[in-house]
Design a protein around this motif. Structure first.
Motif, PDB file in Angstrom:
ATOM      1  N   ARG A  66      -1.387  -5.317   8.374  1.00  0.00           N
ATOM      2  CA  ARG A  66      -0.636  -4.501   8.775  1.00  0.00           C
ATOM      3  C   ARG A  66      -0.254  -4.313  10.121  1.00  0.00           C
ATOM      4  O   ARG A  66      -0.922  -3.610  10.862  1.00  0.00           O
ATOM      5  CB  ARG A  66      -0.161  -3.543   7.872  1.00  0.00           C
ATOM      6  CG  ARG A  66       1.196  -2.958   7.757  1.00  0.00           C
ATOM      7  CD  ARG A  66       1.345  -2.081   6.767  1.00  0.00           C
ATOM      8  NE  ARG A  66       2.002  -2.536   5.409  1.00  0.00           N
ATOM      9  CZ  ARG A  66       2.413  -2.590   5.112  1.00  0.00           C
ATOM     10  NH1 ARG A  66       3.205  -0.852   4.436  1.00  0.00           N
ATOM     11  NH2 ARG A  66       3.427  -3.357   3.505  1.00  0.00           N
ATOM     12  N   PRO A 100       0.869  -1.767   0.253  1.00  0.00           N
ATOM     13  CA  PRO A 100      -0.028  -0.219   0.347  1.00  0.00           C
ATOM     14  C   PRO A 100       0.788   1.042   0.213  1.00  0.00           C
ATOM     15  O   PRO A 100       1.993   1.037   1.062  1.00  0.00           O
ATOM     16  CB  PRO A 100      -0.836  -0.183   1.499  1.00  0.00           C
ATOM     17  CG  PRO A 100       0.209  -0.972   2.017  1.00  0.00           C
ATOM     18  CD  PRO A 100       0.508  -1.881   1.771  1.00  0.00           C
ATOM     19  N   GLN A 116      -6.450  -1.308   2.167  1.00  0.00           N
ATOM     20  CA  GLN A 116      -6.130  -0.988   3.010  1.00  0.00           C
ATOM     21  C   GLN A 116      -7.015  -0.029   4.104  1.00  0.00           C
ATOM     22  O   GLN A 116      -7.069   0.901   3.348  1.00  0.00           O
ATOM     23  CB  GLN A 116      -4.777  -0.421   2.981  1.00  0.00           C
ATOM     24  CG  GLN A 116      -3.467  -0.445   4.630  1.00  0.00           C
ATOM     25  CD  GLN A 116      -2.343  -0.209   4.695  1.00  0.00           C
ATOM     26  OE1 GLN A 116      -2.522   0.869   4.177  1.00  0.00           O
ATOM     27  NE2 GLN A 116      -2.190  -0.464   5.546  1.00  0.00           N
ATOM     28  N   ARG A 157       8.631   0.957  -2.801  1.00  0.00           N
ATOM     29  CA  ARG A 157       9.158   1.449  -4.026  1.00  0.00           C
ATOM     30  C   ARG A 157       9.669   1.775  -5.092  1.00  0.00           C
ATOM     31  O   ARG A 157       9.811   2.383  -5.761  1.00  0.00           O
ATOM     32  CB  ARG A 157      10.372   2.450  -3.037  1.00  0.00           C
ATOM     33  CG  ARG A 157       9.469   3.722  -1.918  1.00  0.00           C
ATOM     34  CD  ARG A 157      10.557   4.467  -1.190  1.00  0.00           C
ATOM     35  NE  ARG A 157      11.334   3.115  -0.013  1.00  0.00           N
ATOM     36  CZ  ARG A 157      12.010   3.251   0.763  1.00  0.00           C
ATOM     37  NH1 ARG A 157      11.809   3.741   1.031  1.00  0.00           N
ATOM     38  NH2 ARG A 157      12.116   1.729   1.379  1.00  0.00           N
ATOM     39  N   LEU A 203      12.747  -2.987   2.390  1.00  0.00           N
ATOM     40  CA  LEU A 203      13.740  -2.406   0.529  1.00  0.00           C
ATOM     41  C   LEU A 203      14.619  -4.437   0.666  1.00  0.00           C
ATOM     42  O   LEU A 203      15.119  -4.713   0.899  1.00  0.00           O
ATOM     43  CB  LEU A 203      15.336  -2.104   2.061  1.00  0.00           C
ATOM     44  CG  LEU A 203      15.307  -0.973   2.485  1.00  0.00           C
ATOM     45  CD1 LEU A 203      16.263  -0.476   3.544  1.00  0.00           C
ATOM     46  CD2 LEU A 203      15.645   0.146   1.356  1.00  0.00           C
ATOM     47  N   CYS A 255      -0.047   5.266  -0.062  1.00  0.00           N
ATOM     48  CA  CYS A 255      -0.589   6.528  -0.512  1.00  0.00           C
ATOM     49  C   CYS A 255      -0.353   7.636  -1.949  1.00  0.00           C
ATOM     50  O   CYS A 255       1.245   7.471  -1.961  1.00  0.00           O
ATOM     51  CB  CYS A 255      -0.157   7.387   0.849  1.00  0.00           C
ATOM     52  SG  CYS A 255      -1.361   6.745   2.012  1.00  0.00           S
TER      53      CYS A 255
END
Ligand SMILES: Cc1cc2nc3c(=O)[nH]c(=O)nc-3n(C[C@H](O)[C@H](O)[C@H](O)COP(=O)(O)O)c2cc1C
Length: 340
Positions: free
Chosen positions: A215, A24, A102, A308, A285, A26
């Motif tokens: 989560r 998720p 979510q 990311r 990561l 934003c």
């Protein structure tokens, strides 16, 4: 070559074609500040589905206007939000992925206009607004807002619901002793701090019988805060209530520094998986196929959440397959360009 990353994952009535989840994120793209899906969301999520991600999870979507992080967040506080969300689930499914949403409330970290609420009247830091301590009536209304959000998510065609209990937002604020200083039955002991989430889960499963993820921030990164061992206990309680998987993130409950490095949250997912006896998702990561494969093969987690790296590379599934020396099917339309 057969790989764990590209093996299917079944949860209740839903089968994911691989273990890759779009985490998720934003996007703050409801420019009219009404929480309604925009063209940007349609392009953004459908592209990652076309890129062969197994599960597309929508960003934190607020169950009340006051629970938004920003005025531009996605919302699910009214039946008017259902149509746009339904268009999104249709688009994502047409492009071969399963869908999740979510459900969230930002609590004391809301930066919307007006007053904000939290378990205790303690601001996150000196720059954020001072929240009002929630009355029991407000707690009850918020529990029901999550239930209504779940019903609308069901009506919009989502395959999976995730509750956002991480990153210092409202549910996390109840769970952690750092932010919850209440003296009633919603504060104090571990059981009391869990009560708000417990009530939300009970109400959600009343209207939702599909897969349910939660989560969590498995470490508060603070010596007086919660640890993965504490969350293994919470995870057992969640499993007893019908939760299928814990998506294991960490931090952001208080402004404490986080020591981040590749896979830094994976040991937390591993602890909760084994001590809590529940499936987990690893996130944070994780950027390449070999790293993801190691986590799954060593049974440290069951799903891999990518954030990311999927912004940089919507075709991350293909990139990971190349790294793992395996091949995956593209969309029919892209076959002529799909070289391995
Ligand atoms: C732009 C952006 C927005 C995010 N929004 C959310 C969110 O809505 N809900 C959430 O639980 N985490 C959110 N996160 C955290 C990510 O889901 C993820 O846990 C984090 O970025 C670490 O994963 P990564 O290293 O793969 O990026 C966000 C992260 C980014 C970069």
């Amino acid at each position: 070559m057969s790989t764990a990353l590209f093996s299917p994952y079944q949860v209740k009535n839903v089968t994911l074609k691989n273990r890759i989840v779009m985490a998720p994120m934003c996007m703050y793209s409801c420019y009219n500040q009404d929480g309604i899906v925009t063209n940007f969301h349609k392009v953004h999520y459908a592209s990652r589905a076309a890129g062969q991600t197994g599960l597309i999870m929508l960003e934190a979507t607020s169950v009340t206007p006051q629970g938004r992080i920003s005025n531009e967040d996605l919302g699910i506080w009214s039946d008017e939000h259902i149509a746009g969300l339904k268009e999104l689930t249709d688009l994502i499914k047409e492009n071969g992925a399963k869908t999740a949403i979510q459900l969230a409330h930002a609590g004391r970290k809301s930066m919307t206009d007006g007053s904000i609420i939290a378990p205790s009247a303690i601001a996150f830091n000196e720059k954020m607004k001072q929240p009002e301590e929630m009355t029991q009536n407000q707690i009850h209304e918020t529990v029901l807002a999550f239930k209504d959000g779940a019903r609308r998510a069901r009506d919009a065609g989502f395959d999976i619901i995730e509750l956002h209990a991480a990153h210092g937002y409202l549910i996390n604020e109840f769970l952690s002793p750092l932010s919850n200083h209440r003296t009633d039955e919603y504060g104090g002991s571990e059981e009391n701090r869990y009560r708000f989430l417990k009530e939300i889960i009970d109400e959600v499963v009343d209207v939702w019988n599909g897969p349910l993820f939660v989560r969590v921030s498995a470490s508060d990164w603070h010596e007086e805060g919660l640890t993965p061992e504490d969350y293994a206990t919470y995870a057992k309680w969640m499993k007893d209530q019908g939760v299928d998987l814990i998506d294991v993130s960490s931090g952001a409950i208080v402004p404490a520094p986080i020591h981040a490095y590749p896979g830094y949250q994976v040991p937390m997912a591993e602890t909760i998986k084994h001590k809590g006896n529940i499936d987990t998702g690893a996130v944070g990561l994780i950027t390449n196929g070999l790293q993801a494969e190691e986590i799954l093969q060593n049974k440290r987690a069951d799903l891999i959440f990518i954030a990311r790296e999927l912004l940089r590379d919507p075709y991350w599934a293909r990139s990971a397959a190349l790294e793992l020396n395996t091949s995956i099917e593209p969309l029919e339309q892209y076959k002529r360009g799909w070289v391995f």
